[in-house]
Design a protein around this motif. Structure first.
Motif, PDB file in Angstrom:
ATOM      1  N   LEU A  18       5.889 -63.899  -7.757  1.00 42.75           N
ATOM      2  CA  LEU A  18       6.851 -64.664  -8.553  1.00 42.75           C
ATOM      3  C   LEU A  18       6.345 -66.068  -8.879  1.00 42.75           C
ATOM      4  O   LEU A  18       5.893 -66.814  -8.009  1.00 42.75           O
ATOM      5  CB  LEU A  18       8.182 -64.769  -7.803  1.00 42.75           C
ATOM      6  CG  LEU A  18       8.929 -63.445  -7.582  1.00 42.75           C
ATOM      7  CD1 LEU A  18      10.207 -63.682  -6.799  1.00 42.75           C
ATOM      8  CD2 LEU A  18       9.234 -62.774  -8.912  1.00 42.75           C
ATOM      9  N   VAL A  70      19.218 -70.285  -9.154  1.00 42.36           N
ATOM     10  CA  VAL A  70      19.236 -69.679  -7.816  1.00 42.36           C
ATOM     11  C   VAL A  70      19.657 -70.709  -6.782  1.00 42.36           C
ATOM     12  O   VAL A  70      20.428 -70.417  -5.853  1.00 42.36           O
ATOM     13  CB  VAL A  70      17.854 -69.083  -7.486  1.00 42.36           C
ATOM     14  CG1 VAL A  70      17.788 -68.656  -6.017  1.00 42.36           C
ATOM     15  CG2 VAL A  70      17.556 -67.892  -8.392  1.00 42.36           C
ATOM     16  N   GLY A  79      22.141 -61.066 -10.970  1.00 41.59           N
ATOM     17  CA  GLY A  79      20.832 -61.201 -10.324  1.00 41.59           C
ATOM     18  C   GLY A  79      19.941 -60.016 -10.641  1.00 41.59           C
ATOM     19  O   GLY A  79      20.259 -59.167 -11.481  1.00 41.59           O
ATOM     20  N   VAL A  80      18.846 -59.958  -9.925  1.00 38.39           N
ATOM     21  CA  VAL A  80      17.857 -58.898 -10.136  1.00 38.39           C
ATOM     22  C   VAL A  80      17.390 -58.393  -8.778  1.00 38.39           C
ATOM     23  O   VAL A  80      17.151 -59.182  -7.854  1.00 38.39           O
ATOM     24  CB  VAL A  80      16.645 -59.418 -10.947  1.00 38.39           C
ATOM     25  CG1 VAL A  80      15.617 -58.308 -11.105  1.00 38.39           C
ATOM     26  CG2 VAL A  80      17.085 -59.919 -12.317  1.00 38.39           C
ATOM     27  N   ILE A 116      12.482 -60.797 -14.681  1.00 37.29           N
ATOM     28  CA  ILE A 116      13.582 -61.629 -14.170  1.00 37.29           C
ATOM     29  C   ILE A 116      14.001 -62.656 -15.208  1.00 37.29           C
ATOM     30  O   ILE A 116      15.192 -62.862 -15.467  1.00 37.29           O
ATOM     31  CB  ILE A 116      13.161 -62.316 -12.853  1.00 37.29           C
ATOM     32  CG1 ILE A 116      12.936 -61.267 -11.754  1.00 37.29           C
ATOM     33  CG2 ILE A 116      14.207 -63.334 -12.420  1.00 37.29           C
ATOM     34  CD1 ILE A 116      12.377 -61.843 -10.470  1.00 37.29           C
ATOM     35  N   HIS A 170      20.920 -64.546  -8.494  1.00 36.13           N
ATOM     36  CA  HIS A 170      20.403 -64.066  -7.203  1.00 36.13           C
ATOM     37  C   HIS A 170      19.217 -63.136  -7.434  1.00 36.13           C
ATOM     38  O   HIS A 170      19.182 -62.389  -8.420  1.00 36.13           O
ATOM     39  CB  HIS A 170      21.495 -63.309  -6.435  1.00 36.13           C
ATOM     40  CG  HIS A 170      22.786 -64.060  -6.340  1.00 36.13           C
ATOM     41  ND1 HIS A 170      23.049 -64.969  -5.341  1.00 36.13           N
ATOM     42  CD2 HIS A 170      23.882 -64.043  -7.153  1.00 36.13           C
ATOM     43  CE1 HIS A 170      24.257 -65.484  -5.527  1.00 36.13           C
ATOM     44  NE2 HIS A 170      24.779 -64.932  -6.625  1.00 36.13           N
ATOM     45  N   ILE A 171      18.311 -63.193  -6.509  1.00 39.40           N
ATOM     46  CA  ILE A 171      17.167 -62.283  -6.554  1.00 39.40           C
ATOM     47  C   ILE A 171      17.067 -61.624  -5.193  1.00 39.40           C
ATOM     48  O   ILE A 171      16.920 -62.301  -4.161  1.00 39.40           O
ATOM     49  CB  ILE A 171      15.870 -63.029  -6.902  1.00 39.40           C
ATOM     50  CG1 ILE A 171      16.018 -63.670  -8.292  1.00 39.40           C
ATOM     51  CG2 ILE A 171      14.666 -62.085  -6.887  1.00 39.40           C
ATOM     52  CD1 ILE A 171      14.859 -64.546  -8.682  1.00 39.40           C
ATOM     53  N   TYR A 172      17.150 -60.288  -5.199  1.00 39.41           N
ATOM     54  CA  TYR A 172      17.173 -59.521  -3.966  1.00 39.41           C
ATOM     55  C   TYR A 172      15.876 -58.726  -3.815  1.00 39.41           C
ATOM     56  O   TYR A 172      15.585 -57.859  -4.645  1.00 39.41           O
ATOM     57  CB  TYR A 172      18.345 -58.531  -3.962  1.00 39.41           C
ATOM     58  CG  TYR A 172      19.696 -59.159  -4.178  1.00 39.41           C
ATOM     59  CD1 TYR A 172      20.391 -59.742  -3.118  1.00 39.41           C
ATOM     60  CD2 TYR A 172      20.278 -59.146  -5.445  1.00 39.41           C
ATOM     61  CE1 TYR A 172      21.653 -60.298  -3.327  1.00 39.41           C
ATOM     62  CE2 TYR A 172      21.522 -59.704  -5.664  1.00 39.41           C
ATOM     63  CZ  TYR A 172      22.208 -60.282  -4.604  1.00 39.41           C
ATOM     64  OH  TYR A 172      23.449 -60.831  -4.807  1.00 39.41           O
ATOM     65  N   ILE A 187      14.355 -56.595  -6.883  1.00 40.61           N
ATOM     66  CA  ILE A 187      12.920 -56.380  -7.063  1.00 40.61           C
ATOM     67  C   ILE A 187      12.326 -55.790  -5.782  1.00 40.61           C
ATOM     68  O   ILE A 187      12.917 -55.918  -4.704  1.00 40.61           O
ATOM     69  CB  ILE A 187      12.177 -57.692  -7.412  1.00 40.61           C
ATOM     70  CG1 ILE A 187      12.251 -58.665  -6.240  1.00 40.61           C
ATOM     71  CG2 ILE A 187      12.736 -58.317  -8.689  1.00 40.61           C
ATOM     72  CD1 ILE A 187      11.375 -59.905  -6.406  1.00 40.61           C
ATOM     73  N   GLU A 196      18.466 -62.792   0.328  1.00 39.47           N
ATOM     74  CA  GLU A 196      18.174 -63.270  -1.022  1.00 39.47           C
ATOM     75  C   GLU A 196      16.979 -64.211  -0.943  1.00 39.47           C
ATOM     76  O   GLU A 196      16.725 -64.847   0.086  1.00 39.47           O
ATOM     77  CB  GLU A 196      19.367 -64.022  -1.605  1.00 39.47           C
ATOM     78  CG  GLU A 196      20.586 -63.172  -1.839  1.00 39.47           C
ATOM     79  CD  GLU A 196      21.686 -63.973  -2.512  1.00 39.47           C
ATOM     80  OE1 GLU A 196      21.353 -64.883  -3.316  1.00 39.47           O
ATOM     81  OE2 GLU A 196      22.859 -63.702  -2.226  1.00 39.47           O
ATOM     82  N   LEU A 241      10.453 -68.536  -5.116  1.00 38.09           N
ATOM     83  CA  LEU A 241      10.486 -68.187  -6.533  1.00 38.09           C
ATOM     84  C   LEU A 241       9.306 -68.739  -7.328  1.00 38.09           C
ATOM     85  O   LEU A 241       8.997 -68.228  -8.397  1.00 38.09           O
ATOM     86  CB  LEU A 241      11.795 -68.682  -7.157  1.00 38.09           C
ATOM     87  CG  LEU A 241      13.074 -68.196  -6.481  1.00 38.09           C
ATOM     88  CD1 LEU A 241      14.283 -68.706  -7.230  1.00 38.09           C
ATOM     89  CD2 LEU A 241      13.094 -66.680  -6.399  1.00 38.09           C
TER      90      LEU A 241
END
Length: 804
Positions: free
Chosen positions: A729, A739, A718-719, A701, A745-747, A721, A7, A13
């Motif tokens: 980002l 986050v 989450g998203v 996002i 969460h951003i994966y 990408i 993550e 970010l």
């Protein structure tokens, strides 16, 4: 989840500029700032090359978006370069004494046209008085009287001799205003008609014969007197000319001396001298006597004297280098000048003093800057401009007469040699259109200076950006920006590019934010613009434009636009699309669903079938079929009919950024494995299953986060990408904080396998040597399902064949 996936941490970010790393505390420290250009090295090199090419075909087209400040950049650079070039000459129009309707153009060194004008005005002011005074001297009156007396004496002798001869023959010489005649008479008296009636025929004939003879002698005497008078007048004119020549010579001698190095001016002065002598009578009239023609409104002198004036068209006395001229309304008269007219007694009249210059005259010897959108609105101006540059001369013509609309008589000023470099700024698309459809354009604009809308973020480019901020505040008379404000503006610049390694060159967009931040700083009584003012300006700018975004989010929150953020479902994934309304770009989450069955149609999309999708989206769907054949149809045919749909979309769908999302929905439907609805996906996919970068990731996002926040953050949302989009980002602080608290969460992923495992919690599986996949994996379930489809399709076909 079968295994842990990477993550993104909070540092991934958003890239933050530390205000302490900036070289100055405030933009005020950099003032005064000279004009300069941020980045644009390619374009500046092209402009510099175009300037160096002394060829009428090497004009410059500066291609760039409107908010990159193409015109400002072109003018800023040209003005710096032009200072090093010599100032162009002056130009003036004077009367053409040989062809009055074709005024002459005179070229003079900078500032000398005004000198000539003042000299000629002084000459005009003193000329009439000087000539009148010269002809009123005692010497002139004495000499003219002597000539007249001599003429009168000679005339009297001829008349007296003629009278004696006439009286001797019995006639009288009679002189009256109608002329000279002879009549019968004696002793000084006219013979009465009664007495003549008593003459015998012989006497009458004799009288008539003597009269005829005397008439011949009289005519000879009159001819002699006329010759004497002509000689007298010639002598008088010669004397007058000598006097006038002396006066004019004394009046014009300083002018001749001053301009002796300019042969064309000397030629003009000689013509003036000759014309003065030709119209000498007009200058000798008494001061109180009215001129022969009424003065024309706007003329300082009567027409005769007005012909000696100088019309200064271009005065470069104060010029510091070559001119850089910009006009925002390039009509024909604005570019090429005009011939003004005066209404006199119901008629329109003009003369050379009413010739006015245009922007082309002002830019002669330098640079003419125009916007493509401005000049292309005026077809005649565009065509005439190309013609003038091509022929290297500028003519001042009446537009109506030039195109045969009006044929009234007017002036035709002498063309002026033209040496100008055209610099046209405009959109790259306009350049392409002109290049394709305007034959002259590609011949005349061989230099394309292509402006970029972003540049690498380096120490040098950041320094240039800060100097640009300082220059903008200085020119616009705004509050200066402190360190925190500069840092936030640079971050905003990175946000506009969608790449943290770049900063924008869209000077117009940055300038708007500075102006608006200055307004908020004023309301707060702040002396400088701080980060809080910049942030407020950005927020308010977005608020003014995001009404449609809020309406869509409201519909989603009310479940009118159905977007699920909790639970699991088979064949359904939340996709992320980008919408743009003018200057505002935002994300619209939406469900993408998939259904599968036995068949031979392959993968189709309902949007494409209903003609609501574009070519790029269609390409993405075809890639899905290719991916399935590559992974699951190596030993059997693909007996599949699958349909994909962007649910609740009522407009065109285009782009391939949702192709990975569609593939995940399709794999879920084939494997009959549910997908987590709290995770949205963006990214395009290749035939080989690689997840490729897409645009607008930050906005996507943030858009999905806003929906999840409203419906409640569960910690599982989450998203997904593409990994290659991580550098793009620049997320807002709310997302970063969520986050950090593990509530969102951003994966980042590189392959389809990684994405499907995150969405389903099941291993994707790898292909074995046998051509299938390991048991218990998602791809094994997909493979088994497709194998089942193929077998059923085969059995069905066989059964159908047996029945036939």
């Amino acid at each position: 989840m079968p295994r842990q996936f990477r993550e993104l941490s909070t540092k991934d970010l958003r890239f933050r500029i530390d205000p302490k790393t900036l070289p100055v505390h405030s933009t005020k420290q950099l003032c005064p700032v000279s004009r300069g250009v941020v980045g644009q090295h390619r374009a500046i090199e092209a402009i510099r090359f175009g300037i160096g090419m002394d060829d009428p075909e090497y004009n410059i087209y500066v291609a760039g978006r409107t908010d990159t400040g193409a015109t400002y950049i072109a003018r800023s650079f040209l003005e710096e370069v032009a200072k090093k070039h010599p100032a162009p000459p002056d130009w003036c129009y004077v009367h053409n004494f040989k062809e009055p309707d074709k005024p002459r153009a005179l070229r003079l060194p900078g500032g000398w046209a005004t000198v000539l004008k003042k000299a000629m005005e002084g000459f005009i002011h003193g000329l009439q008085g000087a000539i009148r005074a010269a002809f009123n001297t005692d010497d002139y009156r004495y000499k003219s009287q002597v000539l007249r007396q001599e003429f009168e004496n000679q005339r009297r002798k001829i008349i007296d001799a003629l009278r004696t001869r006439v009286e001797k023959e019995g006639f009288l010489l009679q002189m009256d205003p109608q002329g000279v005649s002879i009549i019968p008479g004696k002793d000084g008296k006219v013979i009465p008609p009664e007495e003549l009636a008593n003459y015998t025929p012989k006497q009458k004939k004799a009288l008539r014969d003597r009269g005829d003879h005397l008439s011949i002698e009289m005519n000879q005497s009159m001819a002699e007197i006329n010759d004497l008078e002509a000689a007298f007048r010639k002598q008088l004119e010669k004397m007058d000319e000598k006097v006038a020549l002396g006066v004019v010579g004394r009046q014009m001698q300083p002018i001749f001396q001053k301009f002796k190095a300019h042969p064309h001016v000397i030629e003009y002065l000689e013509a003036v001298k000759s014309d003065v002598l030709e119209h000498m009578g007009d200058f000798r009239k008494p001061k109180e006597e009215k001129p022969p023609h009424p003065p024309i409104p706007g003329m300082l002198w009567p027409p005769v004297l007005n012909n000696y004036r100088v019309n200064v068209l271009i005065d470069n006395a104060d010029a510091k280098g070559a001119p850089v001229v910009y006009t925002s309304n390039p009509t024909y008269p604005a570019l090429f000048g005009r011939i003004e007219k005066e209404a006199v007694y119901g008629a329109l009249i003009t003369d050379f003093t009413m010739i006015k210059p245009g922007a082309v005259h002002e830019a002669n010897g330098g640079y003419l800057v125009l916007k493509a959108t401005d000049i292309l609105k005026w077809y005649f101006s565009w065509e005439a401009l190309k013609r003038a540059v091509r022929h290297k001369e500028v003519k001042i013509e009446d537009l109506g007469e030039m195109y045969g609309i009006i044929t009234t008589r007017t002036l035709k000023p002498e063309p002026i040699p033209l040496d100008v470099k055209l610099v046209v700024t405009g959109d790259p698309y306009i350049y392409e259109l002109l290049y394709l459809y305007d034959d002259r354009f590609k011949q005349m604009f061989k230099i394309k200076a292509h402006l970029d809308d972003q540049t690498d973020r380096t120490k040098a480019s950041v320094r240039e950006s800060i100097e640009c901020l300082a220059r903008f505040c200085q020119e616009e008379n705004l509050r200066h920006v402190d360190r925190t404000g500069m840092a936030r503006l640079i971050e905003y610049s990175m946000e506009l590019t969608g790449n943290r390694d770049k900063i924008t060159l869209r000077l117009g967009a940055i300038g708007d934010i500075i102006k608006e931040a200055n307004y908020w700083a004023g309301l707060a009584n702040a002396k400088q613009i701080r980060a809080s003012h910049v942030e407020k300006a950005i927020e308010k700018k977005r608020y003014r434009s995001n009404l449609l975004e809020e309406r869509i989010q409201e519909l989603i929150k009310k479940d009118v636009f159905w977007v699920e953020t909790e639970g699991r479902k088979v064949g359904q994934v939340n996709g992320l699309s980008i919408l743009q309304t003018g200057d505002h770009v935002f994300s619209r989450p939406g469900r993408i669903t998939a259904n599968v069955s036995i068949g031979k149609d392959g993968v189709i999309t309902i949007d494409r079938e209903s003609r609501l999708s574009g070519n790029i989206h269609t390409k993405g769907v075809i890639i899905l079929s290719s991916y399935l054949r590559e992974h699951f149809a190596q030993d059997r045919p693909l007996a599949l009919s699958a349909s994909l749909c962007f649910e609740q979309t009522y407009g065109m769908v285009d782009g391939d950024s949702a192709s990975s999302t569609e593939l995940f929905a399709l794999l879920s439907a084939l494997a009959d494995v549910p997908i987590c609805q709290g995770i949205a996906v963006t990214g395009s996919v290749s035939q080989k299953g690689e997840i490729q970068p897409v645009g607008g990731v930050t906005r996507k996002i943030e858009g999905f986060f806003d929906i999840c926040r409203h419906k409640g953050l569960t910690g599982e949302q989450g998203v997904i990408i593409p990994r290659k989009n991580v550098k793009d980002l620049m997320l807002k602080q709310e997302v970063v904080d969520a986050v950090a608290k593990k509530r969102f969460h951003i994966y980042p992923i590189k392959t389809v396998e990684q994405g499907i495992e995150i969405l389903t919690g099941m291993r994707a599986g790898k292909r074995l040597k046998s051509g299938t996949y390991a048991k218990g994996t998602l791809f094994r379930r997909v493979d088994d399902r497709l194998r089942e489809f193929a077998e059923k399709a085969r059995d069905f076909a066989k059964e159908k064949a047996d029945k036939q």
